[in-house]
Each structure stands twice: as C-alpha cells, then as structure tokens.
Design an enzyme around this catalytic site. Sequence first.
Site, PDB file in Angstrom:
ATOM      1  CD  GLU A   9      46.317  39.826  45.028  1.00  0.00           C
ATOM      2  OE1 GLU A   9      46.761  40.838  45.119  1.00  0.00           O
ATOM      3  OE2 GLU A   9      45.198  39.710  44.259  1.00  0.00           O
ATOM      4  CB  SER A  29      45.883  43.806  39.731  1.00  0.00           C
ATOM      5  OG  SER A  29      45.977  43.334  41.030  1.00  0.00           O
ATOM      6  CG  ASP A  39      45.803  39.133  40.719  1.00  0.00           C
ATOM      7  OD1 ASP A  39      45.219  40.350  40.896  1.00  0.00           O
ATOM      8  OD2 ASP A  39      45.167  38.247  41.088  1.00  0.00           O
ATOM      9  CD  GLU A  52      44.261  37.572  37.718  1.00  0.00           C
ATOM     10  OE1 GLU A  52      43.522  38.239  38.316  1.00  0.00           O
ATOM     11  OE2 GLU A  52      45.240  38.683  37.165  1.00  0.00           O
TER      12      GLU A  52
END
Length: 135
Positions: A9, A29, A39, A52
Amino acid sequence: MSKTGSREERELVKMLWDADCAAMRAPASGGATKKPLPDIIAGNGKIYLAIEVKSSSKNRIYINSEKIDALCEFAGIFGAKPYIGAKFTRKKWRFLTPEILHVTRQNNYRVDLDLAFGKGLEFDEILGKDKQIKF
C-alpha cells in the site's frame, strides 16, 4: 501474502504521488469500521481511484466478496473508478476492475497471473496516460 499488505500500500501511494496524484491509505480500511473503505484513495482532479490492494508470493490471490462489494459501494458514492491492485512477488503491478475477476464456487473472487497479465491494466493505464490493446 504479506502480513497486512501495508508495504505494498505504501509503495503504491508513493507511485501515485510520483505520478502527480494525491493519494492516501484509507485509515481503518480492512475492517476497523463498518463503513466501506478501500485501501487507497487517489485522484488528480480529472480521475479518482478507489483501490483495494492485494499481494501474494503465489500465483493466485483470493478476495472475499465483502471486500469487492465495499470497494464498489465506496467508488459509487465517491465517484471513483474501482480497481483491485494486484502485486505478485517480483512482478509489476496490475489493476483489475471488479467485473473481470473470476468468481469462485463460494461466490468470492480470484485473480491469477494469467488474468492479471492478460486483462489487467498497467499503472499508467489507470491514470489515463497509456493504453494497451487487450485481445
């Protein structure tokens, strides 16, 4: 799969900032709230993305249907394009829209290498900077 996917991420948020998009990891999230949060949320005034993030060292990634439902719900409310950002170990990022994911017998979703690299989009494509012809 990494423990939380937070490294992937952070990597993707940096890539988005480097591509002139404001981006952030969505706090809470992953189930800390009942609200449907992806995310990553990103945008540049022209495009808005809800992503995501999923990663794996294997050739397949399984995704719970609730995650995809929440991604689509958030994207619809926010006016963003929903994507699943798939990061396979030692491979480039691929981005898939929910409708091209494989549905499992349990009504969850699966992304494998063939789908990701056959129909998935590259990073520049989700930003509208490049288009590849998919057959």
